[in-house]
Write an enzyme that holds these catalytic residues in place. Structure first.
Site, PDB file in Angstrom:
ATOM      1  CB  CYS A 144     -18.854   3.562  91.756  1.00 52.41           C
ATOM      2  SG  CYS A 144     -17.944   5.048  92.175  1.00 52.41           S
ATOM      3  CB  CYS A 147     -19.129   5.180  95.188  1.00 52.99           C
ATOM      4  SG  CYS A 147     -19.171   5.926  93.571  1.00 52.99           S
ATOM      5  CG  ASP A 148     -20.232   1.637  96.650  1.00 59.71           C
ATOM      6  OD1 ASP A 148     -20.642   2.538  97.399  1.00 59.71           O
ATOM      7  OD2 ASP A 148     -20.836   1.280  95.629  1.00 59.71           O
TER       8      ASP A 148
END
Ligand code: NDP
Length: 332
Positions: A144, A147-148
């Protein structure tokens, strides 16, 4: 001996059954419990859902300093339990939505009959299946970018995949990272033209065609990726601190396919603007029905919608039953 006793199937009747324990399921539980609907929630095979494999969540409003994914899900659970949600460990293994009330079998041995069912079984990222990919998951390997990606600001990363997800992830990362290498296993991408154009236009994305991942390099964190050209057989080590797998997601909807309308990729289809499925009293929320946004906050939003839709459905059902009873009484 009947089939039931042979398998020792136990039975239970509940009002609202929530299947799944990501942000969608727990948010549905918080709303349903506060509305007095006595929800029972089964956590599924990965309690807490996909966020439990994410380190820091920095884009969920309300956490100015970010929060660690597993802790966030513990907090979601606590909040759902505070209002009386009965949270249980168990996996829905079969459903029968052919009649009403609806039936859901847990762990192949417990049959639950529910007045309303909220599905929030989520989706799972597909992985390449390499030992090194699994070992370094959360330590440089991610599925992701939203997200990261932030943690790789100014660094070199590798993305694998050639569909819209890979194109989107590579484009997203190209705005944060120094360089993005995109590994495409064929000589063309499957992504839509517009998404491909964005990838081609980014000056810091390099596409390696006909290239497959052999190994993610590094002991405790990602240091690079060993790739092989599947035409020439040539192997190359690419230096990188992040490895993003973007080869698609699989919604966890297999058990519903005989009853619910799913799209080609297996996502549950809901009536636009609602969480209603094609079966009355069955609602879908979170990534099980969303292949576009796939964020914790959007999943939580649709969990809220599902609880409100279930509440309205049950109220309507109750008033219809009261009316029917009154008519029957008068007819006597
Ligand atoms: P897709 O199934 O469309 O694409 C998966 C990609 O991963 C394919 O290109 C495939 O390669 C590649 N792949 C699969 N396995 C491997 C492997 N082992 N090694 C290397 N590459 C591999 O999945 P997506 O998640 O990209 O998209 C799913 C759906 O969601 C699509 O309908 C898409 O349009 C939609 N979507 C829409 C978005 C948007 O509109 N904003 C954003 C993201 C997705 P190959 O082509 O060779 O099979």
């Amino acid at each position: 001996m009947s089939i039931k006793t042979y398998f020792e199937m136990t039975e239970e009747k509940v009002n609202v059954l929530i299947v799944g324990s990501g942000p969608a399921g727990y948010t549905a539980a918080i709303y349903a419990a506060r509305a007095g609907l006595n929800p029972v929630l089964y956590q599924g095979g990965q309690p807490g859902g996909q966020l439990t494999i994410t380190n820091d969540v920095e884009n969920y409003p309300g956490y100015p300093d970010g929060i660690n994914g597993p802790q966030m899900m513990v907090d979601f659970q606590k909040q759902a339990e505070r209002f009386g949600t009965d949270v249980r460990f168990g996996l829905a293994t079969k459903v029968d939505f052919s009649g009403y009330p609806h039936k859901v079998i847990i762990d192949d041995k417990h049959e639950i009959t529910a007045n309303a069912v909220i599905i929030s079984t989520g989706a799972s990222a597909k992985w390449l299946g390499l030992e090194s990919e699994q070992r370094l998951n959360g330590m440089g390997v991610s599925a992701c970018a939203v997200c990261d990606g932030f943690f790789y600001k100014g660094q070199d990363v590798v993305v694998v995949g050639a569909g819209d997800t890979a194109a989107e992830e590579a484009t997203y990362l190209s705005k944060l990272c120094n360089k993005v290498t995109l590994l495409v296993r064929r000589d063309e991408m499957r992504a839509s033209q517009i998404m491909q154009n964005r990838v081609m236009k980014a000056p810091n994305i390099e596409i390696l065609w006909n290239t497959e991942t052999e190994e993610v390099l590094g002991k405790d964190e990602v240091e690079g990726v060993r790739v092989a050209n599947n035409v020439t057989g040539e192997k190359t080590d690419i230096k990188a601190t992040g490895f993003f797998v973007a080869i698609g997601h699989k919604p966890n909807t297999e058990i519903f396919k005989d009853f619910l309308n799913l799209n080609e990729a297996g996502y549950i289809q809901t009536i636009p603007g609602t969480s209603k499925t094609n079966i009355e009293g069955v609602f879908a929320s979170g990534d099980a029905q969303d292949f576009v946004y796939r964020q914790a906050v959007t999943a939580a939003g649709t969990g809220c919608m599902a609880a409100l839709d279930a509440e309205r459905f049950l109220a309507q059902k109750e008033s219809e039953e009261t009316e029917e009873n009154e008519v029957a009484q008068q007819a006597k």
